[in-house]
Design a protein around this motif. Structure first.
Motif, PDB file in Angstrom:
ATOM      1  N   MET A   1      72.915 -63.381 -45.134  1.00  0.00           N
ATOM      2  CA  MET A   1      73.038 -62.542 -43.938  1.00  0.00           C
ATOM      3  C   MET A   1      71.939 -62.894 -42.940  1.00  0.00           C
ATOM      4  N   ASN A   2      72.318 -63.215 -41.702  1.00  0.00           N
ATOM      5  CA  ASN A   2      71.349 -63.543 -40.663  1.00  0.00           C
ATOM      6  C   ASN A   2      70.942 -62.251 -39.949  1.00  0.00           C
ATOM      7  N   PHE A   3      69.888 -61.622 -40.466  1.00  0.00           N
ATOM      8  CA  PHE A   3      69.468 -60.329 -39.934  1.00  0.00           C
ATOM      9  C   PHE A   3      68.987 -60.460 -38.489  1.00  0.00           C
ATOM     10  N   ALA A   4      68.341 -61.582 -38.162  1.00  0.00           N
ATOM     11  CA  ALA A   4      67.859 -61.779 -36.794  1.00  0.00           C
ATOM     12  C   ALA A   4      69.020 -61.789 -35.811  1.00  0.00           C
ATOM     13  N   LEU A   5      70.124 -62.433 -36.194  1.00  0.00           N
ATOM     14  CA  LEU A   5      71.294 -62.477 -35.313  1.00  0.00           C
ATOM     15  C   LEU A   5      71.916 -61.092 -35.172  1.00  0.00           C
ATOM     16  N   ILE A   6      72.025 -60.366 -36.295  1.00  0.00           N
ATOM     17  CA  ILE A   6      72.585 -59.008 -36.250  1.00  0.00           C
ATOM     18  C   ILE A   6      71.739 -58.116 -35.342  1.00  0.00           C
ATOM     19  N   LEU A   7      70.432 -58.207 -35.485  1.00  0.00           N
ATOM     20  CA  LEU A   7      69.534 -57.397 -34.663  1.00  0.00           C
ATOM     21  C   LEU A   7      69.667 -57.756 -33.185  1.00  0.00           C
ATOM     22  N   PHE A   8      69.828 -59.039 -32.896  1.00  0.00           N
ATOM     23  CA  PHE A   8      69.982 -59.488 -31.517  1.00  0.00           C
ATOM     24  C   PHE A   8      71.278 -58.956 -30.908  1.00  0.00           C
ATOM     25  N   VAL A   9      72.365 -58.984 -31.669  1.00  0.00           N
ATOM     26  CA  VAL A   9      73.651 -58.462 -31.182  1.00  0.00           C
ATOM     27  C   VAL A   9      73.548 -56.959 -30.919  1.00  0.00           C
ATOM     28  N   LEU A  10      72.917 -56.226 -31.844  1.00  0.00           N
ATOM     29  CA  LEU A  10      72.720 -54.785 -31.641  1.00  0.00           C
ATOM     30  C   LEU A  10      71.876 -54.514 -30.405  1.00  0.00           C
ATOM     31  N   LEU A  11      70.877 -55.360 -30.181  1.00  0.00           N
ATOM     32  CA  LEU A  11      70.035 -55.204 -29.000  1.00  0.00           C
ATOM     33  C   LEU A  11      70.858 -55.372 -27.720  1.00  0.00           C
ATOM     34  N   LEU A  12      71.727 -56.368 -27.686  1.00  0.00           N
ATOM     35  CA  LEU A  12      72.559 -56.595 -26.505  1.00  0.00           C
ATOM     36  C   LEU A  12      73.515 -55.424 -26.265  1.00  0.00           C
ATOM     37  N   ILE A  13      74.144 -54.936 -27.337  1.00  0.00           N
ATOM     38  CA  ILE A  13      75.121 -53.852 -27.191  1.00  0.00           C
ATOM     39  C   ILE A  13      74.443 -52.568 -26.726  1.00  0.00           C
ATOM     40  N   THR A  14      73.382 -52.176 -27.433  1.00  0.00           N
ATOM     41  CA  THR A  14      72.698 -50.931 -27.059  1.00  0.00           C
ATOM     42  C   THR A  14      72.014 -51.070 -25.709  1.00  0.00           C
ATOM     43  N   GLY A  15      71.526 -52.277 -25.389  1.00  0.00           N
ATOM     44  CA  GLY A  15      70.904 -52.500 -24.086  1.00  0.00           C
ATOM     45  C   GLY A  15      71.901 -52.338 -22.954  1.00  0.00           C
ATOM     46  N   ALA A  16      73.117 -52.855 -23.161  1.00  0.00           N
ATOM     47  CA  ALA A  16      74.160 -52.713 -22.142  1.00  0.00           C
ATOM     48  C   ALA A  16      74.522 -51.240 -21.945  1.00  0.00           C
ATOM     49  N   LEU A  17      74.665 -50.504 -23.053  1.00  0.00           N
ATOM     50  CA  LEU A  17      74.982 -49.075 -22.962  1.00  0.00           C
ATOM     51  C   LEU A  17      73.860 -48.304 -22.273  1.00  0.00           C
ATOM     52  N   TYR A  18      72.631 -48.658 -22.607  1.00  0.00           N
ATOM     53  CA  TYR A  18      71.469 -47.991 -21.995  1.00  0.00           C
ATOM     54  C   TYR A  18      71.436 -48.245 -20.485  1.00  0.00           C
ATOM     55  N   ALA A  19      71.707 -49.504 -20.091  1.00  0.00           N
ATOM     56  CA  ALA A  19      71.687 -49.842 -18.670  1.00  0.00           C
ATOM     57  C   ALA A  19      72.781 -49.097 -17.905  1.00  0.00           C
ATOM     58  N   VAL A  20      73.975 -49.024 -18.483  1.00  0.00           N
ATOM     59  CA  VAL A  20      75.085 -48.306 -17.831  1.00  0.00           C
ATOM     60  C   VAL A  20      74.736 -46.832 -17.672  1.00  0.00           C
ATOM     61  N   ASP A  21      74.135 -46.259 -18.716  1.00  0.00           N
ATOM     62  CA  ASP A  21      73.780 -44.834 -18.654  1.00  0.00           C
ATOM     63  C   ASP A  21      72.713 -44.573 -17.596  1.00  0.00           C
ATOM     64  N   VAL A  22      71.659 -45.394 -17.578  1.00  0.00           N
ATOM     65  CA  VAL A  22      70.552 -45.168 -16.651  1.00  0.00           C
ATOM     66  C   VAL A  22      70.958 -45.447 -15.207  1.00  0.00           C
ATOM     67  N   LEU A  23      71.690 -46.516 -14.995  1.00  0.00           N
ATOM     68  CA  LEU A  23      72.000 -46.940 -13.633  1.00  0.00           C
ATOM     69  C   LEU A  23      73.172 -46.196 -13.008  1.00  0.00           C
ATOM     70  N   LYS A  24      74.063 -45.630 -13.849  1.00  0.00           N
ATOM     71  CA  LYS A  24      75.261 -45.020 -13.274  1.00  0.00           C
ATOM     72  C   LYS A  24      75.572 -43.645 -13.844  1.00  0.00           C
ATOM     73  N   CYS A  25      75.848 -43.594 -15.147  1.00  0.00           N
ATOM     74  CA  CYS A  25      76.413 -42.367 -15.727  1.00  0.00           C
ATOM     75  C   CYS A  25      75.448 -41.185 -15.700  1.00  0.00           C
ATOM     76  N   ARG A  26      74.158 -41.448 -15.908  1.00  0.00           N
ATOM     77  CA  ARG A  26      73.199 -40.351 -15.934  1.00  0.00           C
ATOM     78  C   ARG A  26      73.145 -39.635 -14.581  1.00  0.00           C
TER      79      ARG A  26
END
Length: 262
Positions: A1-26
């Motif tokens: 299991m490539n944990f570094a890759l999994i962590l990187f993918v989670l970072l991208l997904i949660t980062g995108a959600l965070y950006a959408v929330d801060v910049l628009k939805c909030r």
């Protein structure tokens, strides 16, 4: 299991959600309105994942010792910390060095990606540097024609197996450490692999002699007769380096090992 890759993918997904929330939805939510589930379970984890990603990718990474190849320095069950920036700053996931800091030194305990399967992390001691000639003949280590002194220590007791191994101390570079030899184990290297630069190695009944190529390192376990290492599968290229092990932070079977690293 490539944990570094999994962590990187989670970072991208949660980062995108965070950006959408801060910049628009909030801005569109009522002041006291509850956060939607995608924010509560997605975007809200972004800061935590970001901190873990930065720490693990650029500073320190934890590892658990799975085998006895580094006994007596490291025991099965030791949880260690690895310094990720000692040998330079590398890009996460692809492990490409972008900033050089230090080179591995003889005697360092180093974590690296196993050359035969880079998805696996291995840990051994740096014995040979680029350009060195390493000879392991009749269980005696010679570096560039100079025999490394081995000083006999008290026998090491393998408590889980109820037997003893001959224990010695030696100094590699600036590092003094202990290693094990079993007098009944054969000197020859069984079943060496066909690895890159194998022509640099000569095998015989007494062991092996290798010339370390540029940009590569010769690694050995401290449990000399119970470690499959560079003597059998070859050299570790510089691009496979992960970091330098330096600290035991936990061993659930022996809490006295916390902080030790000899």
């Amino acid at each position: 299991m490539n944990f570094a890759l999994i962590l990187f993918v989670l970072l991208l997904i949660t980062g995108a959600l965070y950006a959408v929330d801060v910049l628009k939805c909030r801005k569109l939510r009522a002041r006291n309105a509850p956060e939607p589930l995608w924010v509560e379970w997605g975007a809200s984890f972004f800061p935590v994942i970001l901190i873990v990603f930065v720490l693990r990718s650029f500073l320190f990474e934890p590892f658990k010792i799975p085998s006895g190849s580094m006994i007596p320095t490291l025991l099965v069950g030791d949880f260690i910390l690895v310094n990720k920036f000692t040998y330079g700053i590398r890009l996460p996931v692809i492990n490409k060095k972008i900033i050089s800091i230090n080179d591995p030194q003889r005697g360092d305990v180093m974590v690296f990606r196993y050359p035969e399967d880079p998805s696996l992390d291995y840990i051994k001691r740096v014995v040979g540097l680029p350009g060195d000639t390493i000879a392991y003949q009749n269980k005696r280590l010679t570096i560039n024609g100079q025999a490394v002194d081995a000083n006999k220590q008290a026998d090491f007791e393998h408590k889980e197996r109820l037997y003893f191994s001959d224990q010695f101390s030696e100094k590699l570079g600036e590092v003094e450490h202990r290693f094990l030899n079993d007098k009944d184990a054969p000197a020859f290297i069984p079943d060496p692999a066909h690895f890159p630069h194998r022509e640099n190695c000569t095998y015989n009944a007494a062991g092996v002699v290798c010339k370390v190529p540029a940009g590569h390192y010769f690694m050995m376990g401290d449990n000399r007769d119970n470690s499959r290492d560079s003597r059998a599968w070859g050299f570790v290229p510089e691009e496979n380096i992960v970091g330098r092990a330096f600290f035991i932070w936990l061993n659930l079977s022996d809490l006295s090992r916390i902080g030790s690293f000899r």
